[in-house]
Design a protein around this motif. Structure first.
Motif, PDB file in Angstrom:
ATOM      1  N   VAL A 139       0.858  -1.184   0.000  1.00  0.00           N
ATOM      2  CA  VAL A 139       0.000   0.000   0.000  1.00  0.00           C
ATOM      3  C   VAL A 139       0.893   1.232   0.000  1.00  0.00           C
ATOM      4  CG1 VAL A 139      -1.771   1.276   1.260  1.00  0.00           C
ATOM      5  CG2 VAL A 139      -1.823  -1.225   1.239  1.00  0.00           C
ATOM      6  N   SER A 140       0.671   2.113  -0.968  1.00  0.00           N
ATOM      7  CA  SER A 140       1.452   3.337  -1.107  1.00  0.00           C
ATOM      8  C   SER A 140       0.493   4.508  -1.300  1.00  0.00           C
ATOM      9  CB  SER A 140       2.396   3.221  -2.305  1.00  0.00           C
ATOM     10  OG  SER A 140       1.664   3.326  -3.514  1.00  0.00           O
ATOM     11  N   PRO A 141       1.015   5.729  -1.373  1.00  0.00           N
ATOM     12  CA  PRO A 141       0.131   6.880  -1.595  1.00  0.00           C
ATOM     13  C   PRO A 141      -0.648   6.803  -2.915  1.00  0.00           C
ATOM     14  CG  PRO A 141       2.240   7.634  -0.766  1.00  0.00           C
ATOM     15  CD  PRO A 141       2.389   6.164  -1.064  1.00  0.00           C
ATOM     16  N   ARG A 142      -0.187   6.012  -3.853  1.00  0.00           N
ATOM     17  CA  ARG A 142      -0.877   5.882  -5.147  1.00  0.00           C
ATOM     18  C   ARG A 142      -1.835   4.699  -5.208  1.00  0.00           C
ATOM     19  NH1 ARG A 142       1.749   8.780  -9.571  1.00  0.00           N
ATOM     20  NH2 ARG A 142       3.441   9.982  -8.669  1.00  0.00           N
ATOM     21  N   THR A 143      -1.955   3.938  -4.146  1.00  0.00           N
ATOM     22  CA  THR A 143      -2.830   2.768  -4.118  1.00  0.00           C
ATOM     23  C   THR A 143      -4.273   3.206  -3.944  1.00  0.00           C
ATOM     24  OG1 THR A 143      -1.065   1.469  -3.104  1.00  0.00           O
ATOM     25  CG2 THR A 143      -3.294   0.571  -2.956  1.00  0.00           C
ATOM     26  N   GLU A 144      -5.160   2.657  -4.791  1.00  0.00           N
ATOM     27  CA  GLU A 144      -6.594   2.931  -4.663  1.00  0.00           C
ATOM     28  C   GLU A 144      -7.240   1.781  -3.903  1.00  0.00           C
ATOM     29  OE1 GLU A 144      -9.825   2.228  -7.759  1.00  0.00           O
ATOM     30  OE2 GLU A 144      -9.434   4.397  -7.912  1.00  0.00           O
ATOM     31  N   VAL A 145      -7.896   2.091  -2.792  1.00  0.00           N
ATOM     32  CA  VAL A 145      -8.555   1.082  -1.968  1.00  0.00           C
ATOM     33  C   VAL A 145     -10.039   1.424  -1.858  1.00  0.00           C
ATOM     34  CG1 VAL A 145      -8.666  -0.005   0.316  1.00  0.00           C
ATOM     35  CG2 VAL A 145      -6.451   0.686  -0.624  1.00  0.00           C
ATOM     36  N   VAL A 146     -10.899   0.430  -2.161  1.00  0.00           N
ATOM     37  CA  VAL A 146     -12.349   0.566  -2.026  1.00  0.00           C
ATOM     38  C   VAL A 146     -12.828  -0.575  -1.136  1.00  0.00           C
ATOM     39  CG1 VAL A 146     -14.551   0.562  -3.244  1.00  0.00           C
ATOM     40  CG2 VAL A 146     -12.549   1.590  -4.325  1.00  0.00           C
ATOM     41  N   ILE A 147     -13.658  -0.258  -0.134  1.00  0.00           N
ATOM     42  CA  ILE A 147     -14.185  -1.263   0.787  1.00  0.00           C
ATOM     43  C   ILE A 147     -15.699  -1.294   0.652  1.00  0.00           C
ATOM     44  CG2 ILE A 147     -14.423  -1.931   3.209  1.00  0.00           C
ATOM     45  CD1 ILE A 147     -11.719  -0.486   3.675  1.00  0.00           C
ATOM     46  N   ALA A 148     -16.256  -2.510   0.451  1.00  0.00           N
ATOM     47  CA  ALA A 148     -17.706  -2.675   0.315  1.00  0.00           C
ATOM     48  C   ALA A 148     -18.156  -3.858   1.168  1.00  0.00           C
ATOM     49  CB  ALA A 148     -18.079  -2.917  -1.142  1.00  0.00           C
ATOM     50  N   GLU A 149     -19.364  -3.751   1.713  1.00  0.00           N
ATOM     51  CA  GLU A 149     -19.922  -4.834   2.530  1.00  0.00           C
ATOM     52  C   GLU A 149     -21.253  -5.279   1.940  1.00  0.00           C
ATOM     53  OE1 GLU A 149     -18.223  -4.058   6.948  1.00  0.00           O
ATOM     54  OE2 GLU A 149     -19.998  -2.934   6.401  1.00  0.00           O
ATOM     55  N   GLU A 150     -21.534  -6.594   2.069  1.00  0.00           N
ATOM     56  CA  GLU A 150     -22.807  -7.141   1.634  1.00  0.00           C
ATOM     57  C   GLU A 150     -23.177  -8.304   2.545  1.00  0.00           C
ATOM     58  OE1 GLU A 150     -22.931  -9.291  -2.110  1.00  0.00           O
ATOM     59  OE2 GLU A 150     -20.806  -9.725  -1.938  1.00  0.00           O
ATOM     60  N   THR A 151     -24.451  -8.628   2.589  1.00  0.00           N
ATOM     61  CA  THR A 151     -24.934  -9.755   3.380  1.00  0.00           C
ATOM     62  C   THR A 151     -24.945 -11.010   2.514  1.00  0.00           C
ATOM     63  OG1 THR A 151     -26.298  -8.275   4.711  1.00  0.00           O
ATOM     64  CG2 THR A 151     -26.841 -10.624   4.777  1.00  0.00           C
ATOM     65  N   VAL A 152     -24.338 -12.097   3.010  1.00  0.00           N
ATOM     66  CA  VAL A 152     -24.254 -13.364   2.280  1.00  0.00           C
ATOM     67  C   VAL A 152     -24.597 -14.512   3.226  1.00  0.00           C
ATOM     68  CG1 VAL A 152     -22.481 -12.508   0.686  1.00  0.00           C
ATOM     69  CG2 VAL A 152     -21.797 -13.659   2.784  1.00  0.00           C
ATOM     70  N   GLN A 153     -24.744 -15.721   2.651  1.00  0.00           N
ATOM     71  CA  GLN A 153     -25.000 -16.901   3.468  1.00  0.00           C
ATOM     72  C   GLN A 153     -23.767 -17.247   4.296  1.00  0.00           C
ATOM     73  OE1 GLN A 153     -26.352 -19.934   0.660  1.00  0.00           O
ATOM     74  NE2 GLN A 153     -28.222 -19.992   1.856  1.00  0.00           N
ATOM     75  N   PHE A 154     -23.990 -17.804   5.468  1.00  0.00           N
ATOM     76  CA  PHE A 154     -22.915 -18.216   6.361  1.00  0.00           C
ATOM     77  C   PHE A 154     -22.157 -19.395   5.758  1.00  0.00           C
ATOM     78  CE2 PHE A 154     -21.434 -20.941   9.852  1.00  0.00           C
ATOM     79  CZ  PHE A 154     -20.554 -20.070  10.450  1.00  0.00           C
ATOM     80  N   ASP A 155     -20.832 -19.369   5.815  1.00  0.00           N
ATOM     81  CA  ASP A 155     -19.981 -20.471   5.361  1.00  0.00           C
ATOM     82  C   ASP A 155     -19.127 -20.914   6.545  1.00  0.00           C
ATOM     83  OD1 ASP A 155     -18.125 -22.213   4.265  1.00  0.00           O
ATOM     84  OD2 ASP A 155     -17.794 -21.000   2.481  1.00  0.00           O
ATOM     85  N   PRO A 156     -19.411 -22.093   7.122  1.00  0.00           N
ATOM     86  CA  PRO A 156     -18.693 -22.519   8.326  1.00  0.00           C
ATOM     87  C   PRO A 156     -17.204 -22.764   8.106  1.00  0.00           C
ATOM     88  CG  PRO A 156     -20.039 -24.306   7.477  1.00  0.00           C
ATOM     89  CD  PRO A 156     -20.382 -23.085   6.672  1.00  0.00           C
ATOM     90  N   ARG A 157     -16.764 -22.904   6.859  1.00  0.00           N
ATOM     91  CA  ARG A 157     -15.330 -23.112   6.587  1.00  0.00           C
ATOM     92  C   ARG A 157     -14.544 -21.824   6.726  1.00  0.00           C
ATOM     93  NH1 ARG A 157     -15.525 -25.147   0.667  1.00  0.00           N
ATOM     94  NH2 ARG A 157     -16.789 -23.279   0.648  1.00  0.00           N
ATOM     95  N   ASP A 158     -15.216 -20.691   6.613  1.00  0.00           N
ATOM     96  CA  ASP A 158     -14.553 -19.387   6.607  1.00  0.00           C
ATOM     97  C   ASP A 158     -14.281 -18.935   8.038  1.00  0.00           C
ATOM     98  OD1 ASP A 158     -13.552 -16.908   5.916  1.00  0.00           O
ATOM     99  OD2 ASP A 158     -15.523 -16.034   5.584  1.00  0.00           O
ATOM    100  N   THR A 159     -13.230 -19.492   8.620  1.00  0.00           N
ATOM    101  CA  THR A 159     -12.898 -19.212  10.019  1.00  0.00           C
ATOM    102  C   THR A 159     -11.855 -18.115  10.179  1.00  0.00           C
ATOM    103  OG1 THR A 159     -11.152 -20.857  10.015  1.00  0.00           O
ATOM    104  CG2 THR A 159     -13.373 -21.608  10.647  1.00  0.00           C
TER     105      THR A 159
END
Length: 86
Positions: free
Chosen positions: A53-73
């Motif tokens: 990550v540098s001063p020229r890096t573009e970062v976008v953060i987005a959130e959404e609701t999805v189904q639960f995945d028990p493997r995603d620990t």
């Protein structure tokens, strides 16, 4: 559950559950202010990612609701994904 996607220079990364989004944002902001450095985080599939990550890096953060995945620990010692985990 809420899934968070971080897009860095157009490349998307879905954060693993348990990732501290506020801390990740602080690290990215600090890296940008300091001229650049690698920021580490864990993505879905329990895989580690390091992004420069540098001063020229573009970062976008987005959130959404999805189904639960028990493997995603968020445990990068127990990765999953690929063609065999469909």
């Amino acid at each position: 559950m809420v899934r968070t996607e971080v897009r860095i220079n157009g490349e998307g990364y879905l954060l693993a559950q348990g990732e501290d989004l506020n801390e990740l944002r602080r690290q990215m902001e600090s890296a940008s202010r300091d001229g650049g450095r690698f920021v580490d985080f864990t993505v879905v599939g329990n895989r580690s990612v390091a992004v420069l990550v540098s001063p020229r890096t573009e970062v976008v953060i987005a959130e959404e609701t999805v189904q639960f995945d028990p493997r995603d620990t968020g445990d990068d010692e127990d990765p999953f994904g690929g063609f065999f985990d469909l």
